[in-house]
Motif scaffolding. Structure first.
Motif, PDB file in Angstrom:
ATOM      1  N   VAL B   8       0.839  -1.317   0.085  1.00  0.00           N
ATOM      2  CA  VAL B   8      -0.129  -0.008   0.075  1.00  0.00           C
ATOM      3  C   VAL B   8       0.935   1.320  -0.229  1.00  0.00           C
ATOM      4  N   MET B  12      -2.170   5.525  -1.633  1.00  0.00           N
ATOM      5  CA  MET B  12      -3.513   4.550  -1.218  1.00  0.00           C
ATOM      6  C   MET B  12      -3.971   4.674   0.107  1.00  0.00           C
ATOM      7  N   GLU B  13      -2.970   4.949   0.935  1.00  0.00           N
ATOM      8  CA  GLU B  13      -3.467   5.299   2.300  1.00  0.00           C
ATOM      9  C   GLU B  13      -4.229   6.539   2.536  1.00  0.00           C
ATOM     10  N   LEU B 344      -6.751  -4.472  -5.097  1.00  0.00           N
ATOM     11  CA  LEU B 344      -6.537  -3.272  -4.438  1.00  0.00           C
ATOM     12  C   LEU B 344      -7.036  -1.940  -5.144  1.00  0.00           C
ATOM     13  N   ASN B 346      -4.873   0.327  -6.160  1.00  0.00           N
ATOM     14  CA  ASN B 346      -4.023   1.154  -6.640  1.00  0.00           C
ATOM     15  C   ASN B 346      -4.236   1.451  -8.153  1.00  0.00           C
TER      16      ASN B 346
END
Lengths: 109, 373
Positions: B8, B12-13, B344, B346
């Motif tokens: 991550v 993304m966080e 995810l 991304n």
């Protein structure tokens, strides 16, 4: 080409992998039965971390000749020596030269 | 806690992310304290999950031999889920039942009880632990009457963001007997999410099912084909003329096909509009034609999960696809945790086909609107 020490030779046991950063690149480093290999860490499919992947010698169908790495997310396969994807050549990854010198694992980039 | 398995990035966080497909599949042992029917309890203790037609899984087609349903673990407690949310950098998770084989269970008493036990377990044991955990309780899709009762029973729970059924295995929802389900949903202003599942995944007892030999066909095509048939059936049978407030979500059915179905349904309907008056619902409504074009219903009433996003290689083609399917309004991010098909977010942040406004829509705003969270 520049040599980079990326790990101690005894840092990874057989069958283990880890992520190392080299010149801003995320690289997946593996110890396959004492031989070291390295590829780029990012799977070209969805970005899975190849250092967390598994080798086919973990599998019941182990083939000594076929040194395959599988992405831990969707199982894409790569030849650890060349980075080639046998199913989809356009989905291959970069492979790097790795050697062991004294007690160091050295990656050439 | 961060995990090497999920790389991550800071970006993304920082993004606010709602995941509309986080599967929770508690073991039968975990659910047993919620059993009320002693015969079902007895059988679950003896046998665990009830027998079904054997479900196709990816084991044949993967080097690992893994069936793919627990590749990323098993999350069945609130602690597990909170931990995984953090690892995946997801802010809000919509819990979806993981029992994709439930539609195949032949014994109706068993599966009715499993639905109720699962819903009670998740709402009582998991959801209260975190306000950013929302729940899509299962419905008894095999019994529209009991499904409507379950919606009425649970819809006022603050953690419930909608309900969860399947786009496989049962009569298509254009069938008029489902009106009671839609009435309950609309009354409580709740969307219905439909996911693939059942009869693993195409019934073997027809010529198509019996011809399928590979997982590529079975998983890659069956979900979208079933989703397409469900969507078309609901539209052409006038569900949205009778229930103009009804909101649907298609989960794991793909979305690349939306532009095709929109155009194709419009075209064929324009050529041959006469038969819609013979559908039960439109006959009852006394309508000669649909009130809107089929494509309008598709784009107005359905939202789609991103996973699996089969994005075209060229960004300009991806951008065109997203525009044609009205992704700005209809596309919602999903991980499909813990299945091997996990994604995810991304790609949402990295694709040059997606600008910042669209990122926000896909990552959380569309889901917030659809599920009112």
């Amino acid at each position: 080409m520049t040599d980079h020490v990326v790990a101690d030779a005894d840092e990874l046991g057989p069958g283990e992998g880890k992520t190392v950063e080299v010149d801003g690149l995320s690289v997946a480093l593996f110890n396959v039965n004492g031989e070291y290999y390295a590829t780029s860490n990012r799977c070209p499919h969805k970005g899975g971390p190849l250092a967390e992947g598994f080798f086919n010698h973990d599998l019941p169908t182990f083939d000594e000749e076929k040194c395959a790495l599988h992405c831990p997310w969707h199982y894409w396969e790569f030849d650890l020596e060349t980075g080639e994807n046998p199913v989809n050549p356009e989905g291959s990854v970069r492979a790097f030269d790795v050697s062991v010198s004294d007690d160091d694992v050295v990656l050439s980039l | 806690m961060k995990s090497e398995r999920y790389p991550v990035t800071e970006e993304m966080e920082e993004a606010f992310v709602v995941d509309v497909d986080f599967h929770v599949e508690p073991s039968m042992e975990t659910l047993l304290p919620y059993a009320e029917n002693s015969a079902v309890e007895r059988n679950l203790k003896i046998e665990g999950f009830p027998p079904t037609t054997r479900y196709w899984a990816s084991s044949y087609a993967t080097p690992y031999g893994d069936n793919g349903r627990t590749t990323h673990g098993v999350a069945e407690t609130a602690e597990d889920i909170i931990d995984v949310k953090e690892k995946l950098a997801v802010d809000v998770s919509l819990l979806t039942p993981g029992y994709n084989t439930l539609p195949d269970v032949q014994n109706v008493v068993m599966k009715d009880e499993i639905v109720r036990m699962y819903n009670d377990y998740v709402l009582e044991e998991i959801a209260p632990a975190d306000e950013n955990i929302k729940v899509l309780p299962a419905i008894q899709q095999w019994s529209p009457e009991r499904a409507a009762e379950e919606i009425n029973r649970l819809a006022t729970d603050d953690s419930v963001a909608g309900f969860y059924g399947f786009f496989g295995s049962y009569s298509l929802l254009g069938n008029k007997e489902y009106d009671q389900v839609f009435e309950a949903l609309v009354e409580h202003d709740m969307p219905l999410a439909l996911h693939g599942g059942g009869t693993g995944n195409w019934p073997q007892k027809d010529l198509i099912g019996n011809s399928l030999q590979t997982w590529s066909e079975m998983y890659g095509l069956v979900h979208p084909v079933r989703a397409m048939m469900m969507v078309g059936n609901m539209i052409m049978n006038g569900v949205f003329d009778k229930f103009p407030e009804l909101q649907m979500a298609i989960i794991e059915g793909g979305s690349n096909w939306v532009p095709f179905v929109a155009n194709r349904l419009d075209e064929v309907y324009h050529d041959h509009p006469e038969d819609v008056r013979m559908t039960e619902r439109l006959d009852e409504l006394g309508q000669e034609y649909l009130q809107k074009q089929p494509s309008e219903y598709l784009l107005d009433h359905f939202a789609f999960s991103t996973q699996p996003i089969s994005s075209p290689d060229k960004p300009k083609n991806f951008a065109a696809m997203l525009e044609m399917m009205n992704a700005k309004e209809n596309l919602m991010f999903a991980t499909d945790y813990p299945h091997y098909t996990l994604e995810l977010h991304n790609w949402v942040l990295e694709s040059s086909a997606i600008d910042e406004e669209l990122q926000e829509r896909i990552l959380h705003e569309n889901a917030e609107r659809v599920f009112q969270i």
